[in-house]
Design an enzyme around this catalytic site. Structure first.
Site, PDB file in Angstrom:
ATOM      1  N   GLU A   1       0.821  -1.213   0.000  1.00  0.00           N
ATOM      2  CA  GLU A   1       0.000   0.000   0.000  1.00  0.00           C
ATOM      3  C   GLU A   1       0.857   1.266   0.000  1.00  0.00           C
ATOM      4  O   GLU A   1       0.509   2.245  -0.645  1.00  0.00           O
ATOM      5  CB  GLU A   1      -0.964   0.006   1.196  1.00  0.00           C
TER       6      GLU A   1
ATOM      7  N   CYS B   1     -14.011   2.063 -14.093  1.00  0.00           N
ATOM      8  CA  CYS B   1     -14.559   3.405 -13.877  1.00  0.00           C
ATOM      9  C   CYS B   1     -13.449   4.439 -14.066  1.00  0.00           C
ATOM     10  O   CYS B   1     -13.073   5.160 -13.152  1.00  0.00           O
ATOM     11  CB  CYS B   1     -15.172   3.486 -12.485  1.00  0.00           C
TER      12      CYS B   1
ATOM     13  N   CYS C   1     -18.264   1.858 -19.206  1.00  0.00           N
ATOM     14  CA  CYS C   1     -19.591   1.581 -18.626  1.00  0.00           C
ATOM     15  C   CYS C   1     -20.246   0.348 -19.250  1.00  0.00           C
ATOM     16  O   CYS C   1     -20.997  -0.360 -18.563  1.00  0.00           O
ATOM     17  CB  CYS C   1     -20.505   2.783 -18.795  1.00  0.00           C
TER      18      CYS C   1
ATOM     19  N   CYS D   1     -19.349  -2.576 -17.325  1.00  0.00           N
ATOM     20  CA  CYS D   1     -19.317  -2.394 -15.866  1.00  0.00           C
ATOM     21  C   CYS D   1     -20.429  -3.204 -15.194  1.00  0.00           C
ATOM     22  O   CYS D   1     -21.598  -3.076 -15.539  1.00  0.00           O
ATOM     23  CB  CYS D   1     -19.469  -0.924 -15.507  1.00  0.00           C
TER      24      CYS D   1
ATOM     25  N   CYS E   1     -25.994   2.489 -11.488  1.00  0.00           N
ATOM     26  CA  CYS E   1     -25.182   3.720 -11.464  1.00  0.00           C
ATOM     27  C   CYS E   1     -25.964   4.942 -11.967  1.00  0.00           C
ATOM     28  O   CYS E   1     -26.328   5.019 -13.139  1.00  0.00           O
ATOM     29  CB  CYS E   1     -23.934   3.517 -12.319  1.00  0.00           C
TER      30      CYS E   1
HETATM   31  N1  ADE Z   1      -3.732   0.779  -5.296  1.00  0.00           N
HETATM   32  C1  ADE Z   1      -3.695   0.919  -3.964  1.00  0.00           C
HETATM   33  N2  ADE Z   1      -3.906  -0.251  -3.354  1.00  0.00           N
HETATM   34  C2  ADE Z   1      -4.070  -1.179  -4.331  1.00  0.00           C
HETATM   35  C3  ADE Z   1      -4.302  -2.568  -4.351  1.00  0.00           C
HETATM   36  N3  ADE Z   1      -4.395  -3.242  -3.221  1.00  0.00           N
HETATM   37  N4  ADE Z   1      -4.419  -3.164  -5.542  1.00  0.00           N
HETATM   38  C4  ADE Z   1      -4.306  -2.455  -6.671  1.00  0.00           C
HETATM   39  N5  ADE Z   1      -4.074  -1.158  -6.723  1.00  0.00           N
HETATM   40  C5  ADE Z   1      -3.954  -0.511  -5.569  1.00  0.00           C
END
Ligand code: ADE
Length: 369
Positions: free
Chosen positions: A44, A200, A207, A210, A216
């Site tokens: 992350e 998105c 779309c 989607c 939506c």
């Molecule tokens: N961007 C931030 N966290 C992510 C994740 N777990 N998978 C893909 N893209 C991301």
């Protein structure tokens, strides 16, 4: 425009459609194969400001070198920065390292799983804490980042400026309302994030494929181009910088470590100066001589420009000129005023944590031999 009010049965349908799509079409990414909060945390942090394809090899290398909180906490910061070199935004690496040291000291090296503790760690905001804990331990925690923010704005038909507090509050509230009450929040979060990033899209969202299209309101109104409201164009600041290429008789290069106050804090660099306001080459040379002599307390002769490159960092566009330069008198010197410097051999230059543009200069310099 009024926001769409989602009924419980529509929310159930949203979860079902999103997770069914994700199970068939979600990407198989390395951090999705683990429930280890430490590994998810690393992913992350790397994914902030950096694309998935760029992150994958960095993530794998990082976890091979630092497989646990303890191994990261006990590694020298330089080694961590070296694993980060090229990813940019180096503060992330420094914060990762200091957070690992805190976990090692205060949580016996075990990544905490309560939101308060995780959220209090350096570099971990509301989104990242929610992502780590919902993915790793399936806690019912909402997430809003760039991709889900765009998706949720469209699912709510929210056309306000998303930087407004009231808009953020509506997005977070919606992010929480989409989560199931018992289990499966991690799965729903991953699925919605994937739809945000793969379908998105900001321009020309897909779309027609989607899974959420029937639900939506923005598809229904056709306002995809106006929701979310496009951001103001980013304005760039142009800078000109110079680095000095100085070597000694053993062909070791004079390098300096960037101080805490600089953009590249902690990383190694060639002696570097701002020359944005110098108008002619003559002025650049005398300015560089003066700046070097003041900061490094050593006389210097500035030679010719060897190379130039363009480099963009956050909101700066930098034109970087590399000058050959020679020190007067003995080159055996090792102290240069208050600067943290080192004579670095060519083999060592491949090892130390250089800032990205110094790395480019070094790659170029190597090719000249
Ligand atoms: N961007 C931030 N966290 C992510 C994740 N777990 N998978 C893909 N893209 C991301």
């Amino acid at each position: 425009m009024t926001l769409k009010a989602w009924t419980p049965s529509e929310l159930r349908s949203l979860r079902k459609r999103a997770t069914a799509w994700y199970d068939s079409f979600g990407r198989d990414l390395p951090w999705r194969r683990t429930r280890d909060p430490y590994a998810i945390w690393i992913s992350e942090i790397m994914l902030q400001q950096t694309q998935v394809a760029t992150v994958i090899p960095y993530y794998e290398r990082f976890l091979k070198s630092f497989p646990t909180v303890g191994s990261l906490a006990n590694a020298p910061l330089d080694q961590v920065l070296q694993h980060w070199a090229g990813l940019g935004y180096y503060r992330r690496a420094r914060q990762l390292h200091s957070a690992a040291q805190r976990i090692e000291k205060e949580c016996a090296g075990i990544f905490p799983t309560d939101w308060q503790t995780v959220h209090a760690l350096p570099g971990i905001g509301r989104y990242t804490a929610g992502a780590i804990l919902s993915f790793a331990t399936d806690q019912r925690l909402p997430i809003v980042e760039a991709n889900t923010q765009r998706l949720y704005a469209r699912l709510l038909h929210l056309d306000d400026d998303l930087s407004m507090q009231s808009a953020q509050s509506a997005l977070w509230q919606f992010a929480e309302s989409v989560l199931p009450t018992r289990h499966g929040s991690g799965h729903v979060n991953q699925a919605l994030m994937e739809i945000g990033s793969q379908i998105c899209l900001p321009k020309e969202p897909a779309c027609l494929i989607c899974p959420l299209r029937p639900l939506c309101p923005t598809f229904k109104s056709g306002l995809q181009a106006r929701i979310p409201r496009p951001k103001q164009k980013k304005s760039y600041t142009d800078l000109q910088e110079a680095v000095l290429l100085i070597h000694d008789r053993e062909h070791r290069w004079l390098m300096r470590r960037s101080s805490e106050r600089e953009r590249w804090a902690g990383l190694w660099d060639f002696p570097r100066f701002d020359i944005t306001h110098c108008e002619s080459e003559l002025l650049v040379r005398s300015n560089l001589k003066q700046q070097f002599e003041n900061a490094y307390e050593c006389a210097i002769e500035i030679g010719e420009v060897m190379h130039q490159l363009k480099h963009a960092v956050t909101r700066y566009r930098i034109l970087l000129l590399s000058f050959r330069a020679h020190l007067y008198g003995t080159r055996k010197r090792s102290r240069f005023g208050k600067m943290e410097t080192q004579w670095v051999s060519e083999s060592q230059l491949d090892q130390i944590a250089l800032c990205a543009s110094a790395k480019k200069v070094w790659q170029w310099l190597k090719r000249q031999h």
